[in-house]
Design an enzyme around this catalytic site. Sequence first.
Site, PDB file in Angstrom:
ATOM      1  N   LEU A 144      -7.338  21.129  41.399  1.00 49.32           N
ATOM      2  CA  LEU A 144      -6.997  19.709  41.335  1.00 49.32           C
ATOM      3  C   LEU A 144      -8.225  18.884  40.988  1.00 49.32           C
ATOM      4  CD1 LEU A 144      -5.222  17.167  41.942  1.00 49.32           C
ATOM      5  CD2 LEU A 144      -5.916  17.439  44.343  1.00 49.32           C
ATOM      6  N   SER A 145      -8.083  17.962  40.047  1.00 49.49           N
ATOM      7  CA  SER A 145      -9.117  16.992  39.705  1.00 49.49           C
ATOM      8  C   SER A 145     -10.404  17.710  39.275  1.00 49.49           C
ATOM      9  CB  SER A 145      -9.351  16.062  40.905  1.00 49.49           C
ATOM     10  OG  SER A 145     -10.144  14.952  40.550  1.00 49.49           O
ATOM     11  N   ALA A 146     -11.529  17.520  39.980  1.00 47.20           N
ATOM     12  CA  ALA A 146     -12.746  18.254  39.626  1.00 47.20           C
ATOM     13  C   ALA A 146     -12.497  19.756  39.734  1.00 47.20           C
ATOM     14  CB  ALA A 146     -13.898  17.843  40.535  1.00 47.20           C
ATOM     15  N   ALA A 149     -10.750  20.663  36.571  1.00 52.94           N
ATOM     16  CA  ALA A 149     -11.720  20.760  35.484  1.00 52.94           C
ATOM     17  C   ALA A 149     -12.514  22.056  35.585  1.00 52.94           C
ATOM     18  CB  ALA A 149     -12.658  19.554  35.515  1.00 52.94           C
ATOM     19  N   ILE A 168      -4.466  20.746  37.284  1.00 55.74           N
ATOM     20  CA  ILE A 168      -3.784  19.571  37.823  1.00 55.74           C
ATOM     21  C   ILE A 168      -4.755  18.395  37.836  1.00 55.74           C
ATOM     22  CG2 ILE A 168      -2.513  18.638  39.799  1.00 55.74           C
ATOM     23  CD1 ILE A 168      -2.035  21.674  40.565  1.00 55.74           C
TER      24      ILE A 168
END
Length: 363
Positions: A144-146, A149, A168
Site C-alpha cells: 500500500l502507498s509507499a 511503490a 495499491i
Amino acid sequence: MRTVPDTVARITRLKSGKAEPAQPRNRLFALTNFGSNPGALKAKCYLPKSLAKKPALVVVLHGCTQIPADYDAGSGWSKMADEHGFALLYPQQVRDNNGNLCFNWFLSDDIGRDKGEALSIRQMIGTMVSRHKLASERVYVTGLSAGGAMANVLLATYPDVFAGGAIIAGLPYGTASTVSGAFERMRGHGIPKSRELRAGLRAASPHTGPWPTLSVWYGTGDSTVAEANARAIVEQWRGVHDVASAPAVTDTVDGQTRKVWRDADGRDRIALYSIHDMGHGLPLNVASGYGKSGPYMLDVGISSTVHIAQSWGLTRKPASGRRRKAAAKPISARVMPADRSSPRDDKIRKAIDYALRATGLKR
C-alpha cells in the site's frame, strides 16, 4: 467455523454479560538472520498451523506510519493464510531509514537489483522459502502507498522471483530520485511518458520473461497519490506483457470498475481496479470476514485481500463472501424431500440442542 464447545462458551459469556476475550493484536513473529541486510530493514512473518502442498509466500509491504502488526490486522492477510495454508512475509521499515516509516521507493541506493532495501527483501524471501520449504515458483508481493511503490520496485528488479504482484495506491518504478521528486510524482506531476516508463522497467533487471501478472488498485478520491500514477503503472507494464492499449474487458466487481488486459493467448496479465470515491488506503469489505477498518484501512464494500488472493490461485475454497452467496439458495432448491432428514441433519440438530441446553436457554 466454530466448534460446539466454542459456541457453548460464547453463548454462556453472552448470557452472563461477559465480553469475549480480546484476540491477540500481533500474530506475527520476527524473521532474523536472513542475510547481509544492506537496507537495514526488519522483518516479521506468519506461518499457519497447516501449510498447503507447495505452499505459496505472500510478501506484504506496509505504508508510511504503519507497522506490520497493524497492517495485518486491518488487511486480514493472516486470517486468509490460516484458511488456505500459505505463508506471509512482512518486511518492516525502521525510523533510522525513514522517519515516517516509508519504504524508500525513490532512492537509487535502495531500488536497484541487489542494492539496499530491495536486496534486503530479496534475502528475506530466500530465507523464508528455504527455511520453511515454500514453493519458490509461488511467491507474490503486494503493498500500500509507499509499500505499493516498493512492491513495484521488487517486481521490476526481481521479476524472476515473483509470479504476481498487486500495487495499491502506489507509483510507477524509477520515476523519482529525491524526496521533492517523490512528492511531485505523488501529485501526478512530471510522470515520464510511456516509452520512458517501459524502458526503465526493462533496464531494471536482465530478465527476459515470463513476467509477473499485475493488479493495480486506486481510489478516485485519493488526494495523496494521484490517479495518474495508477494509469502510469499500467502503461509501464503493458510493454513487457505485450498487451493492447485498450483493455480486453471492462466490467464491474463488487460495484467497482475493473479493466483487464489480456495477452494473445487470452490470459489475464494486468488488471486495474478503480474504487469510486475511495480516499488513500486499502480497500476492504469487512462483511467478507477479512480485515477491519481503521487508519488507511477503508471499508468500501470490496476486499482487495480476497480478490488478490483469488487472482493468484491461493484460495483452496471460495472466500467467506462467496460462501454466503452460495448458501443463499432457497429451500426449494434442496434435493432432499422435506419430510426426510439425513444423518448429517440429525447431528447438526443434536449439536444445536446440546448447546442450548448447556447454556440454560432450553430446558
